[in-house]
Design a protein around this motif. Structure first.
Motif, mmCIF file in Angstrom:
data_model
loop_
_atom_site.group_PDB
_atom_site.id
_atom_site.type_symbol
_atom_site.label_atom_id
_atom_site.label_comp_id
_atom_site.label_asym_id
_atom_site.label_seq_id
_atom_site.Cartn_x
_atom_site.Cartn_y
_atom_site.Cartn_z
ATOM 1 N N CYS A 81 0.996 -1.367 -0.377
ATOM 2 C CA CYS A 81 0.186 0.329 0.018
ATOM 3 C C CYS A 81 0.664 1.179 -0.305
ATOM 4 C CB CYS A 81 -0.512 0.400 0.862
ATOM 5 S SG CYS A 81 -1.625 -1.092 1.613
ATOM 6 N N SER A 91 -16.179 0.220 -3.520
ATOM 7 C CA SER A 91 -16.205 -1.191 -4.606
ATOM 8 C C SER A 91 -17.278 -1.558 -4.556
ATOM 9 C CB SER A 91 -15.408 -1.929 -3.614
ATOM 10 O OG SER A 91 -14.046 -1.145 -3.749
ATOM 11 N N VAL A 94 -14.885 2.127 3.523
ATOM 12 C CA VAL A 94 -14.878 3.471 2.650
ATOM 13 C C VAL A 94 -14.787 2.674 1.708
ATOM 14 C CG1 VAL A 94 -14.809 5.807 1.274
ATOM 15 C CG2 VAL A 94 -15.321 5.862 3.613
ATOM 16 N N TRP A 95 -14.092 2.217 1.510
ATOM 17 C CA TRP A 95 -13.117 1.506 0.070
ATOM 18 C C TRP A 95 -14.191 0.266 -0.159
ATOM 19 C CZ3 TRP A 95 -11.561 -4.002 0.391
ATOM 20 C CH2 TRP A 95 -10.822 -4.555 -1.141
ATOM 21 N N CYS A 108 -11.943 3.171 -6.465
ATOM 22 C CA CYS A 108 -12.082 3.352 -5.100
ATOM 23 C C CYS A 108 -11.269 3.448 -4.261
ATOM 24 C CB CYS A 108 -12.784 1.537 -5.683
ATOM 25 S SG CYS A 108 -13.666 1.308 -6.177
ATOM 26 N N MET A 109 -10.248 3.599 -4.754
ATOM 27 C CA MET A 109 -8.715 3.755 -4.244
ATOM 28 C C MET A 109 -8.636 5.444 -3.535
ATOM 29 S SD MET A 109 -5.489 2.407 -5.580
ATOM 30 C CE MET A 109 -4.244 2.870 -4.460
ATOM 31 N N TYR A 113 -8.853 8.418 4.509
ATOM 32 C CA TYR A 113 -7.322 8.316 5.521
ATOM 33 C C TYR A 113 -7.009 9.833 5.808
ATOM 34 C CZ TYR A 113 -6.670 3.156 4.101
ATOM 35 O OH TYR A 113 -6.513 2.189 3.712
ATOM 36 N N HIS A 170 -0.430 4.537 0.287
ATOM 37 C CA HIS A 170 -0.939 5.158 1.686
ATOM 38 C C HIS A 170 -0.217 5.943 2.593
ATOM 39 C CE1 HIS A 170 -3.666 1.759 0.009
ATOM 40 N NE2 HIS A 170 -4.135 1.712 0.766
ATOM 41 N N GLY A 224 -11.000 4.319 6.439
ATOM 42 C CA GLY A 224 -10.680 3.877 4.762
ATOM 43 C C GLY A 224 -11.078 2.672 4.386
ATOM 44 N N ARG A 225 -10.681 2.068 4.726
ATOM 45 C CA ARG A 225 -11.083 0.078 4.331
ATOM 46 C C ARG A 225 -12.360 0.203 4.075
ATOM 47 N NH1 ARG A 225 -6.501 0.041 5.396
ATOM 48 N NH2 ARG A 225 -4.633 -1.254 4.467
ATOM 49 N N GLU A 255 -11.143 5.786 -0.307
ATOM 50 C CA GLU A 255 -10.348 5.038 0.434
ATOM 51 C C GLU A 255 -9.482 6.360 0.761
ATOM 52 O OE1 GLU A 255 -7.962 1.328 1.292
ATOM 53 O OE2 GLU A 255 -8.027 1.793 -0.850
ATOM 54 N N GLY A 257 -9.115 -5.520 1.989
ATOM 55 C CA GLY A 257 -9.259 -4.641 2.799
ATOM 56 C C GLY A 257 -7.682 -4.906 4.018
#
Length: 180
Positions: free
Chosen positions: A35, A124, A119-120, A79-80, A87, A38, A116-117, A83, A144
């Protein structure tokens, strides 16, 4: 002057977010595990604040996709973007509201990573549904959490240490808002 500092630091974190994935580019599976985008987004949220962390988080994967073709724009970069925006937002909000100690850093970091995860996962599910594909709980959990364990560990070790050192050096908070 404070806005100039924030813009320059945000541009620096955006540049790091664009460049850091080149380290893992040869093996995409490693990039997904580590990641690399991130880290600068979380740092931006902690150091510059939530508006900048949110914006850098949203822009980084989209710009990287357009410039370098990775991650794929749809569905990955889209999607990122949400996310990483989450974050930067959560890290910035919580670091602004909490004390500047290691315990608070870890609480803010873990909260930002979890939000964040989630939301991802939500984005998604929407994007994959619109594409006519399924997004299951298994995909959410694997993508995730399980596949990201090395990156999660790196973030849990590296980010509090860096942010704590930057707090001690006066680079965050007061440095971006002017002298107190």
């Amino acid at each position: 002057m404070k806005n100039t500092k924030k813009l320059v630091l945000s541009a620096l974190f955006l540049a790091i977010g664009l460049i850091l994935p080149f380290i893992t580019m040869q093996i995409p599976a490693v990039g997904k595990m580590l990641c690399p985008m991130h880290i600068p987004v979380l740092l931006c949220g902690f150091i510059v604040g939530w508006p900048y962390g949110l914006l850098v988080g949203f822009i980084t994967p989209l710009l990287r996709s357009v410039l370098f073709g990775m991650p794929m724009l749809v569905p990955n970069a889209v999607c990122m973007a949400f996310e990483l925006a989450a974050y930067g937002f959560v890290a910035g909000i919580l670091s602004q509201k909490m004390r500047k100690d290691m315990k608070s850093l870890y609480i803010a970091l873990v909260a930002a990573m979890l939000v964040g995860r989630v939301v991802w996962g939500l984005v998604s599910a929407i994007v994959y549904t619109l594409m006519g594909a399924g997004f299951t709980w298994k995909l959410f959990f694997m993508g995730g959490f399980v596949n990201a364990i090395p990156g999660i560990l790196i973030q849990l070790i590296l980010i509090p240490l860096l942010v704590n050192r930057l707090y001690a050096a006066g680079v965050t908070g007061a440095a971006c808002e002017g002298e107190r």
